[in-house]
Design a protein around this motif. Structure first.
Motif, PDB file in Angstrom:
ATOM      1  N   VAL A 200       0.837  -1.203   0.000  1.00 29.08           N
ATOM      2  CA  VAL A 200       0.000   0.000   0.000  1.00 29.08           C
ATOM      3  C   VAL A 200       0.870   1.251   0.000  1.00 29.08           C
ATOM      4  O   VAL A 200       0.696   2.160  -0.821  1.00 29.08           O
ATOM      5  CB  VAL A 200      -0.964  -0.004   1.208  1.00 29.08           C
ATOM      6  CG1 VAL A 200      -1.723   1.329   1.290  1.00 29.08           C
ATOM      7  CG2 VAL A 200      -1.946  -1.163   1.113  1.00 29.08           C
ATOM      8  N   ALA A 201       1.821   1.294   0.898  1.00 31.00           N
ATOM      9  CA  ALA A 201       2.724   2.449   0.968  1.00 31.00           C
ATOM     10  C   ALA A 201       3.564   2.556  -0.303  1.00 31.00           C
ATOM     11  O   ALA A 201       3.803   3.652  -0.812  1.00 31.00           O
ATOM     12  CB  ALA A 201       3.632   2.321   2.192  1.00 31.00           C
ATOM     13  N   ALA A 202       4.001   1.402  -0.837  1.00 30.83           N
ATOM     14  CA  ALA A 202       4.831   1.416  -2.035  1.00 30.83           C
ATOM     15  C   ALA A 202       4.069   1.961  -3.233  1.00 30.83           C
ATOM     16  O   ALA A 202       4.608   2.739  -4.033  1.00 30.83           O
ATOM     17  CB  ALA A 202       5.343   0.006  -2.325  1.00 30.83           C
ATOM     18  N   VAL A 203       2.809   1.564  -3.377  1.00 30.35           N
ATOM     19  CA  VAL A 203       1.998   2.055  -4.491  1.00 30.35           C
ATOM     20  C   VAL A 203       1.766   3.550  -4.374  1.00 30.35           C
ATOM     21  O   VAL A 203       1.868   4.297  -5.359  1.00 30.35           O
ATOM     22  CB  VAL A 203       0.654   1.289  -4.559  1.00 30.35           C
ATOM     23  CG1 VAL A 203      -0.322   1.989  -5.521  1.00 30.35           C
ATOM     24  CG2 VAL A 203       0.875  -0.147  -4.989  1.00 30.35           C
ATOM     25  N   LYS A 204       1.472   4.015  -3.171  1.00 31.26           N
ATOM     26  CA  LYS A 204       1.234   5.449  -2.981  1.00 31.26           C
ATOM     27  C   LYS A 204       2.487   6.260  -3.289  1.00 31.26           C
ATOM     28  O   LYS A 204       2.426   7.312  -3.940  1.00 31.26           O
ATOM     29  CB  LYS A 204       0.746   5.707  -1.553  1.00 31.26           C
ATOM     30  CG  LYS A 204      -0.676   5.222  -1.300  1.00 31.26           C
ATOM     31  CD  LYS A 204      -1.128   5.563   0.107  1.00 31.26           C
ATOM     32  CE  LYS A 204      -2.578   5.146   0.336  1.00 31.26           C
ATOM     33  NZ  LYS A 204      -3.033   5.454   1.705  1.00 31.26           N
ATOM     34  N   GLU A 205       3.642   5.758  -2.855  1.00 29.39           N
ATOM     35  CA  GLU A 205       4.887   6.468  -3.145  1.00 29.39           C
ATOM     36  C   GLU A 205       5.180   6.453  -4.640  1.00 29.39           C
ATOM     37  O   GLU A 205       5.581   7.471  -5.227  1.00 29.39           O
ATOM     38  CB  GLU A 205       6.034   5.833  -2.372  1.00 29.39           C
ATOM     39  CG  GLU A 205       7.379   6.524  -2.608  1.00 29.39           C
ATOM     40  CD  GLU A 205       8.512   5.888  -1.832  1.00 29.39           C
ATOM     41  OE1 GLU A 205       9.670   6.334  -2.000  1.00 29.39           O
ATOM     42  OE2 GLU A 205       8.261   4.937  -1.057  1.00 29.39           O
ATOM     43  N   PHE A 206       4.965   5.323  -5.277  1.00 30.01           N
ATOM     44  CA  PHE A 206       5.253   5.163  -6.704  1.00 30.01           C
ATOM     45  C   PHE A 206       4.380   6.080  -7.567  1.00 30.01           C
ATOM     46  O   PHE A 206       4.806   6.551  -8.621  1.00 30.01           O
ATOM     47  CB  PHE A 206       5.030   3.702  -7.093  1.00 30.01           C
ATOM     48  CG  PHE A 206       5.364   3.364  -8.517  1.00 30.01           C
ATOM     49  CD1 PHE A 206       6.676   3.345  -8.964  1.00 30.01           C
ATOM     50  CD2 PHE A 206       4.348   3.051  -9.416  1.00 30.01           C
ATOM     51  CE1 PHE A 206       6.978   3.023 -10.284  1.00 30.01           C
ATOM     52  CE2 PHE A 206       4.642   2.725 -10.735  1.00 30.01           C
ATOM     53  CZ  PHE A 206       5.962   2.719 -11.168  1.00 30.01           C
ATOM     54  N   THR A 207       3.166   6.327  -7.097  1.00 30.48           N
ATOM     55  CA  THR A 207       2.213   7.120  -7.888  1.00 30.48           C
ATOM     56  C   THR A 207       2.065   8.548  -7.377  1.00 30.48           C
ATOM     57  O   THR A 207       1.150   9.262  -7.807  1.00 30.48           O
ATOM     58  CB  THR A 207       0.828   6.449  -7.879  1.00 30.48           C
ATOM     59  OG1 THR A 207       0.357   6.336  -6.518  1.00 30.48           O
ATOM     60  CG2 THR A 207       0.888   5.065  -8.509  1.00 30.48           C
ATOM     61  N   GLY A 208       2.928   8.957  -6.471  1.00 27.48           N
ATOM     62  CA  GLY A 208       2.820  10.313  -5.936  1.00 27.48           C
ATOM     63  C   GLY A 208       1.543  10.537  -5.146  1.00 27.48           C
ATOM     64  O   GLY A 208       0.999  11.654  -5.113  1.00 27.48           O
TER      65      GLY A 208
END
Length: 327
Positions: A200-208
């Motif tokens: 979840v955190a990785a996706v949010k970081e990856f997509t700004g």
């Protein structure tokens, strides 16, 4: 001929038995295939357990998809010609874990020249499911972010390749370092090992902070629940299956508040509801294979004698890519 048969339901290693049975004769509208390769799928284990939506009469031969060579045709069949290399789903109770199988002639499709027998056997269900899920159901667009669960598995690996071919940025979620390497080799832009990090955190970081535009979920359970925390505004969650064993109960108020869609995908329904769509998708997949954009990840090519163990390994979730049995 030799054929694996299930005489009572249970775990694959316990209930699959290699028998000597007569070579089947094709009836009206059917062709007999000499099986060249049979891909192992999670539904094969569910069939053995008696948990699949289709419950063939006992005894039956599992193996739901294959690459074969047309051996004989039944009455009323004008093609394909004997010797033609084709792919097909199985017509249970006579599945693909056998030396010969009888299937409806109308359902066979030409095996892509760019793929060998094992790769062709592993193309049909996973890549058709991916094609319909990503394009027809979710309308994936170039530049969007696609989150794929079980990205190194049979269904997930197909979705990773199809997502990249469509111009999407792909985040693959896997379980373990070996599977992480496989997902990266398939082309995933970001790989998250769920044992070592929070997707979840990785996706949010990856997509700004935006989240994933499309989530492709063959796992269910906690994977689905956590995906709702990182799906984008007007995102689409494609429900493909429940290999976790847990069927989620969606909070529809959450879908309303976040403005995302939950899309079910039962690929098998297209055979009856829109049968022309399947060969059309197959042509698209054949073209992608010819370009080198897709190629099934085959981790092991096994003799027919090891089919029961292969089904059990897929059910246990320990495999990467696809296992294929070659009679």
């Amino acid at each position: 001929m030799k054929a694996w048969r299930v005489h009572e339901t249970g775990e694959p290693r316990d209930v699959m038995r290699l028998d000597e049975v007569p070579v089947p004769e094709p009836g009206p509208g059917q062709v007999r295939l000499r099986v060249r390769a049979a891909a192992v799928n999670f539904p094969d284990a569910m069939l053995c357990r008696g948990q699949y939506q289709v419950r063939p009469p006992l005894p039956f031969t599992p193996g739901v998809e294959m690459c074969g060579e047309v051996d004989a045709a039944g009455p009323g069949v004008t093609g394909p010609e004997p010797g033609t290399r084709v792919i097909s789903t199985a017509a249970l109770p006579g599945g693909a874990f056998a030396q010969y199988a009888v299937v409806p002639a109308a359902g066979v499709l030409p095996a892509p020249d760019a793929l060998d027998d094992a790769e062709a056997a592993a193309l049909h269900i996973a890549y058709q499911t991916g094609w319909f899920g990503l394009h027809r159901r979710a309308a994936l667009r170039p530049g969007e972010t696609l989150l794929v669960h079980a990205a190194a598995g049979g269904v997930g690996s197909a979705a990773v390749q199809l997502g990249k071919a469509a111009g999407a940025r792909v985040v693959g979620v896997v379980g373990g370092p070996e599977k992480a390497e496989a997902a990266a080799a398939l082309g995933a832009d970001l790989v998250v090992d769920r044992h070592a990090g929070d997707f979840v955190a990785a996706v949010k970081e990856f997509t700004g902070g935006r989240g994933a535009d499309v989530v492709y979920d063959p796992v269910g359970g906690e994977s689905y629940a956590r995906s709702t925390k990182c799906v984008a505004f007007e995102g689409r969650i494609v429900v493909v299956g429940f290999t976790s064993g847990t069927i989620p109960t969606p909070a529809l108020n959450h879908a309303l508040v976040k403005n995302y869609a939950i899309l079910g995908l039962h690929w098998g329904l297209y055979a009856t509801q829109d049968p022309a769509a399947i060969p059309a998708a197959h042509q698209e997949l054949t073209d992608l294979a010819a370009k080198g954009s897709i190629r099934p990840l085959i981790s092991a090519r096994l003799p027919l004698t090891e089919a029961a163990d292969a089904v059990a390994r897929v059910a246990e979730g320990t495999t990467t890519g696809r296992l294929v049995v070659t009679p």
